[in-house]
Design a protein around this motif. Structure first.
Motif, PDB file in Angstrom:
ATOM      1  N   MET A   1       0.847  -1.196   0.000  1.00 15.05           N
ATOM      2  CA  MET A   1       0.000   0.000   0.000  1.00 15.05           C
ATOM      3  C   MET A   1       0.885   1.249   0.000  1.00 15.05           C
ATOM      4  SD  MET A   1      -1.291  -0.109   3.977  1.00 15.05           S
ATOM      5  CE  MET A   1      -1.382  -1.900   3.989  1.00 15.05           C
ATOM      6  N   VAL A   2       0.261   2.376  -0.280  1.00 15.07           N
ATOM      7  CA  VAL A   2       0.962   3.660  -0.211  1.00 15.07           C
ATOM      8  C   VAL A   2       0.296   4.503   0.864  1.00 15.07           C
ATOM      9  CG1 VAL A   2       1.514   5.800  -1.444  1.00 15.07           C
ATOM     10  CG2 VAL A   2       1.646   3.596  -2.638  1.00 15.07           C
ATOM     11  N   LEU A   3       1.108   5.032   1.791  1.00 10.66           N
ATOM     12  CA  LEU A   3       0.609   5.920   2.834  1.00 10.66           C
ATOM     13  C   LEU A   3       0.935   7.355   2.458  1.00 10.66           C
ATOM     14  CD1 LEU A   3       1.592   4.134   6.182  1.00 10.66           C
ATOM     15  CD2 LEU A   3      -0.517   3.963   4.874  1.00 10.66           C
ATOM     16  N   ASN A   4      -0.099   8.183   2.443  1.00 10.04           N
ATOM     17  CA  ASN A   4       0.071   9.608   2.187  1.00 10.04           C
ATOM     18  C   ASN A   4      -0.071  10.356   3.506  1.00 10.04           C
ATOM     19  OD1 ASN A   4      -0.036   9.710  -0.983  1.00 10.04           O
ATOM     20  ND2 ASN A   4      -1.675   8.345  -0.338  1.00 10.04           N
ATOM     21  N   VAL A   5       1.053  10.830   4.030  1.00 10.39           N
ATOM     22  CA  VAL A   5       1.079  11.473   5.347  1.00 10.39           C
ATOM     23  C   VAL A   5       1.270  12.979   5.166  1.00 10.39           C
ATOM     24  CG1 VAL A   5       2.168  11.521   7.629  1.00 10.39           C
ATOM     25  CG2 VAL A   5       2.159   9.401   6.278  1.00 10.39           C
ATOM     26  N   LYS A   6       0.427  13.756   5.864  1.00 13.97           N
ATOM     27  CA  LYS A   6       0.561  15.212   5.793  1.00 13.97           C
ATOM     28  C   LYS A   6       0.596  15.778   7.200  1.00 13.97           C
ATOM     29  CE  LYS A   6      -1.228  19.266   3.364  1.00 13.97           C
ATOM     30  NZ  LYS A   6      -2.274  19.788   2.454  1.00 13.97           N
ATOM     31  N   THR A   7       1.690  16.484   7.520  1.00 16.70           N
ATOM     32  CA  THR A   7       1.842  17.143   8.818  1.00 16.70           C
ATOM     33  C   THR A   7       2.420  18.537   8.592  1.00 16.70           C
ATOM     34  OG1 THR A   7       4.135  16.487   9.259  1.00 16.70           O
ATOM     35  CG2 THR A   7       2.416  14.892   9.842  1.00 16.70           C
TER      36      THR A   7
ATOM     37  N   SER B   1       9.407   2.528   2.729  1.00 17.06           N
ATOM     38  CA  SER B   1      10.350   3.292   1.927  1.00 17.06           C
ATOM     39  C   SER B   1       9.657   4.562   1.422  1.00 17.06           C
ATOM     40  CB  SER B   1      10.864   2.472   0.740  1.00 17.06           C
ATOM     41  OG  SER B   1       9.794   2.025  -0.069  1.00 17.06           O
ATOM     42  N   VAL B   2      10.444   5.595   1.168  1.00 14.89           N
ATOM     43  CA  VAL B   2       9.911   6.892   0.743  1.00 14.89           C
ATOM     44  C   VAL B   2       9.755   6.919  -0.768  1.00 14.89           C
ATOM     45  CG1 VAL B   2      10.298   9.368   0.692  1.00 14.89           C
ATOM     46  CG2 VAL B   2      10.954   8.056   2.714  1.00 14.89           C
ATOM     47  N   LEU B   3       8.554   7.251  -1.204  1.00 10.61           N
ATOM     48  CA  LEU B   3       8.299   7.437  -2.634  1.00 10.61           C
ATOM     49  C   LEU B   3       8.471   8.883  -3.061  1.00 10.61           C
ATOM     50  CD1 LEU B   3       5.104   5.222  -3.158  1.00 10.61           C
ATOM     51  CD2 LEU B   3       7.453   4.694  -3.844  1.00 10.61           C
ATOM     52  N   ASP B   4       8.043   9.804  -2.176  1.00  9.51           N
ATOM     53  CA  ASP B   4       8.095  11.222  -2.525  1.00  9.51           C
ATOM     54  C   ASP B   4       8.011  12.050  -1.244  1.00  9.51           C
ATOM     55  OD1 ASP B   4       8.209  13.476  -4.111  1.00  9.51           O
ATOM     56  OD2 ASP B   4       6.042  13.568  -4.394  1.00  9.51           O
ATOM     57  N   GLY B   5       8.704  13.189  -1.233  1.00 10.00           N
ATOM     58  CA  GLY B   5       8.609  14.114  -0.113  1.00 10.00           C
ATOM     59  C   GLY B   5       9.781  14.102   0.832  1.00 10.00           C
ATOM     60  N   LEU B   6      10.778  13.247   0.596  1.00 11.96           N
ATOM     61  CA  LEU B   6      11.912  13.178   1.525  1.00 11.96           C
ATOM     62  C   LEU B   6      12.693  14.485   1.549  1.00 11.96           C
ATOM     63  CD1 LEU B   6      13.598  11.447   3.442  1.00 11.96           C
ATOM     64  CD2 LEU B   6      14.929  10.654   1.489  1.00 11.96           C
ATOM     65  N   GLY B   7      12.738  15.181   0.406  1.00 10.23           N
ATOM     66  CA  GLY B   7      13.502  16.422   0.360  1.00 10.23           C
ATOM     67  C   GLY B   7      12.948  17.496   1.269  1.00 10.23           C
ATOM     68  N   SER B   8      11.672  17.389   1.654  1.00 12.57           N
ATOM     69  CA  SER B   8      11.070  18.406   2.507  1.00 12.57           C
ATOM     70  C   SER B   8      11.238  18.091   3.991  1.00 12.57           C
ATOM     71  CB  SER B   8       9.576  18.533   2.187  1.00 12.57           C
ATOM     72  OG  SER B   8       8.907  17.310   2.439  1.00 12.57           O
ATOM     73  N   LEU B   9      11.805  16.927   4.315  1.00 10.47           N
ATOM     74  CA  LEU B   9      11.973  16.575   5.723  1.00 10.47           C
ATOM     75  C   LEU B   9      13.146  17.348   6.318  1.00 10.47           C
ATOM     76  CD1 LEU B   9      11.494  12.699   5.658  1.00 10.47           C
ATOM     77  CD2 LEU B   9       9.909  14.417   6.492  1.00 10.47           C
ATOM     78  N   PRO B  10      12.937  17.982   7.485  1.00  8.63           N
ATOM     79  CA  PRO B  10      14.028  18.722   8.106  1.00  8.63           C
ATOM     80  C   PRO B  10      15.093  17.803   8.675  1.00  8.63           C
ATOM     81  CG  PRO B  10      12.074  18.735   9.514  1.00  8.63           C
ATOM     82  CD  PRO B  10      11.667  18.119   8.216  1.00  8.63           C
ATOM     83  N   THR B  11      14.708  16.637   9.140  1.00 11.31           N
ATOM     84  CA  THR B  11      15.674  15.694   9.714  1.00 11.31           C
ATOM     85  C   THR B  11      15.250  14.277   9.371  1.00 11.31           C
ATOM     86  OG1 THR B  11      14.493  15.467  11.814  1.00 11.31           O
ATOM     87  CG2 THR B  11      16.139  17.229  11.669  1.00 11.31           C
ATOM     88  N   GLN B  12      16.236  13.384   9.414  1.00  6.20           N
ATOM     89  CA  GLN B  12      15.946  11.966   9.222  1.00  6.20           C
ATOM     90  C   GLN B  12      15.166  11.429  10.409  1.00  6.20           C
ATOM     91  OE1 GLN B  12      16.616  10.105   6.545  1.00  6.20           O
ATOM     92  NE2 GLN B  12      15.704   8.277   7.472  1.00  6.20           N
TER      93      GLN B  12
END
Length: 255
Positions: free
Chosen positions: A137-143, A189-200
């Motif tokens: 499945m794909v999880l779409n998380v928005k925070t 695993s990350v499909l999209d949006g990793l570049g917007s994460l401030p930290t790992q």
């Protein structure tokens, strides 16, 4: 009455109630009746493909994909929501970074649920089968922390045990034994949006939450569907599987 001593050819329903056939030659398209011999039991090699394909079809017809797409993850993760006791356990104690994340989840949607190719294993004594049910499945998380949509690919295996039991009438049946998530099978695993994460660390927190919540949640929803799919297996397939397991025949395992 059919006359003995000749070849009898049955050509369908007859208009008259009684017809005698005398040593007629076979014409094109006609065949002799098969001898009354016991039906051959399919080999374990043949049963593997039949079982996995039939179970896959059964799970889909039982609404597996809709069940995965409607998992109440957001309700469970929301503080003060309808969180089943024991699902989160001491998650907050183990993952302090999860506290602000849980408080600030704006939206969480599950998309693209998938049933991947089933696998099959067998116990050493040959009397039990273990069906691996890989789910995706794909999880779409928005925070607010992420600032945009974070898309995660999630895979998880459910393992269902199949065994035979004898009822009060001494008849053997194929039933579901243990059904649980495979330890360590959850992959995120990350499909999209990793570049917007401030930290790992934030991604680690999300993964930690999923590890503590998702496997048990999926198991609780999927295992009843597995039981239903088994109960509706083809009546000609089940006796062959029961016979093979009772005798401890070796199935050809699909890796």
């Amino acid at each position: 009455m059919f006359q003995a001593g000749g070849l009898v050819v049955f050509c369908g329903l007859l208009a008259q109630s009684t017809v005698q056939l005398e040593a007629l030659p076979l014409t094109v398209g006609q065949t002799l009746p098969l001898p009354l011999t016991p039906a051959l039991v399919p080999s374990p090699t043949d049963l593997v493909g039949s079982l996995t394909s039939t179970l896959s079809s059964g799970l889909l017809s039982e609404g597996l994909l809709g069940t995965l797409g409607n998992l109440p993850l957001l309700d469970i993760l929301k503080p003060g929501g309808n969180t089943p006791r024991g699902l989160l356990g001491d998650l907050l104690g183990k993952l302090p970074s999860a506290i602000p994340l849980l408080n600030n989840v704006i939206d969480l949607k599950i998309t693209d649920p998938q049933l991947l190719e089933l696998g099959l294993g067998q116990s050493r004594d040959g009397h039990r089968l273990y069906v691996t049910i890989p789910l995706g499945m794909v999880l779409n998380v928005k925070t607010p922390v992420v600032g945009s949509l974070l898309k995660l690919a999630v895979k998880l295996n459910i393992t269902a045990e199949l065994l035979t039991v004898k009822d009060k009438q001494e008849k053997m049946h194929l039933v579901l034994g243990d059904c649980t998530h495979s330890p360590g099978s959850l992959q995120v695993s990350v499909l999209d949006g990793l570049g917007s994460l401030p930290t790992q660390g934030l991604l680690d927190s999300i993964t930690g939450i999923l590890n503590n919540v998702l496997p048990e949640l999926v198991q609780g929803k999927v295992c009843p569907l597995v039981n239903e799919a088994i109960s509706h297996l083809d009546v000609t397939l089940v006796p062959s599987i029961v016979n093979a397991l009772t005798r401890g025949l070796e199935f050809v395992i699909k890796v």
